[in-house]
Design a protein around this motif. Sequence first.
Motif, mmCIF file in Angstrom:
data_model
loop_
_atom_site.group_PDB
_atom_site.id
_atom_site.type_symbol
_atom_site.label_atom_id
_atom_site.label_comp_id
_atom_site.label_asym_id
_atom_site.label_seq_id
_atom_site.Cartn_x
_atom_site.Cartn_y
_atom_site.Cartn_z
ATOM 1 N N LYS A 115 -29.957 -41.908 20.239
ATOM 2 C CA LYS A 115 -29.129 -40.775 19.810
ATOM 3 C C LYS A 115 -29.283 -40.543 18.305
ATOM 4 O O LYS A 115 -28.319 -40.330 17.580
ATOM 5 N N SER A 118 -34.745 -28.713 14.406
ATOM 6 C CA SER A 118 -33.406 -29.081 14.858
ATOM 7 C C SER A 118 -32.398 -28.045 14.394
ATOM 8 O O SER A 118 -32.752 -27.028 13.784
ATOM 9 N N THR A 152 -37.418 -32.548 17.133
ATOM 10 C CA THR A 152 -36.277 -32.413 16.231
ATOM 11 C C THR A 152 -36.340 -33.396 15.060
ATOM 12 O O THR A 152 -35.797 -33.130 13.991
ATOM 13 N N LYS A 153 -37.010 -34.520 15.289
ATOM 14 C CA LYS A 153 -37.131 -35.487 14.204
ATOM 15 C C LYS A 153 -38.154 -35.022 13.175
ATOM 16 O O LYS A 153 -37.936 -35.133 11.962
ATOM 17 N N THR A 176 -31.621 -35.507 15.925
ATOM 18 C CA THR A 176 -33.064 -35.760 15.750
ATOM 19 C C THR A 176 -33.538 -36.750 16.822
ATOM 20 O O THR A 176 -34.335 -37.656 16.543
ATOM 21 N N ASN A 177 -33.038 -36.569 18.044
ATOM 22 C CA ASN A 177 -33.309 -37.538 19.109
ATOM 23 C C ASN A 177 -34.533 -37.208 19.954
ATOM 24 O O ASN A 177 -34.760 -37.815 20.998
ATOM 25 N N THR A 178 -35.330 -36.238 19.501
ATOM 26 C CA THR A 178 -36.633 -35.978 20.150
ATOM 27 C C THR A 178 -37.690 -35.878 19.052
ATOM 28 O O THR A 178 -37.356 -35.708 17.870
ATOM 29 N N ALA A 179 -38.958 -35.957 19.449
ATOM 30 C CA ALA A 179 -40.044 -35.890 18.458
ATOM 31 C C ALA A 179 -40.027 -34.564 17.707
ATOM 32 O O ALA A 179 -40.258 -34.509 16.488
#
Length: 215
Positions: A88, A195, A154-155, A149-152
Amino acid sequence: MTARRSRHRSAAYAALALGLAGSLALTGCNSHSSKKSKKSSSSSSKSKKRKIIGGGAAAAGAGAVSRRVPDCYPSTYKVTFSQQTGPKSHVAVKFKNSTSRDCKLYNAPLLRFNNAKKPLPLLQGTPGHLDGTRITVPAHGYAYAVIPTNTAATKGIEQKSVAIDFMGISASSATHGPVTVDFAEKRLHISVGKSKVTNWSSSIHGAQLAGGVGK
């Protein structure tokens, strides 16, 4: 004898009449003076009441002005960022009201990473005058927003800096800022990609729940 008695009686009646007339005149004057005094007293009492009422209204108005809560303003020491890792993952944005007076925050922070032309989109949509959010941050209190930022996607990549604006009551109203936070200078590692940012919340838990990264 009869004529003398008659004259004496006439003189007595005349004196009595004059006495009565003088007494009535004095009574009338006293009555008129009493009425004037009562009117004057009543007028003075009404004037005092008006002053008291007027003074109370002025005091209430002054109290309303003193209770008016000002907007919060950003600064490089009032707004801080931290990256949380794991399933998360998210970036937490924390605002500190370092003053001794409450202040207001509207909607969400406007964040432009690496001198981007447009700020990060808002997770909860573009606020308007009626559907926007507003929170009051108490003196020496905090407010929070979250960037998931819990996906590539969004990070994304590590950012160098962020310019921060505070919104007004609607998306089109004047903002307060910008101020720029240099992550390298502060030795921060903040990664943000495609994001969005949540609205301000009074607690970090509330902001995390709004961003879908709450526990």
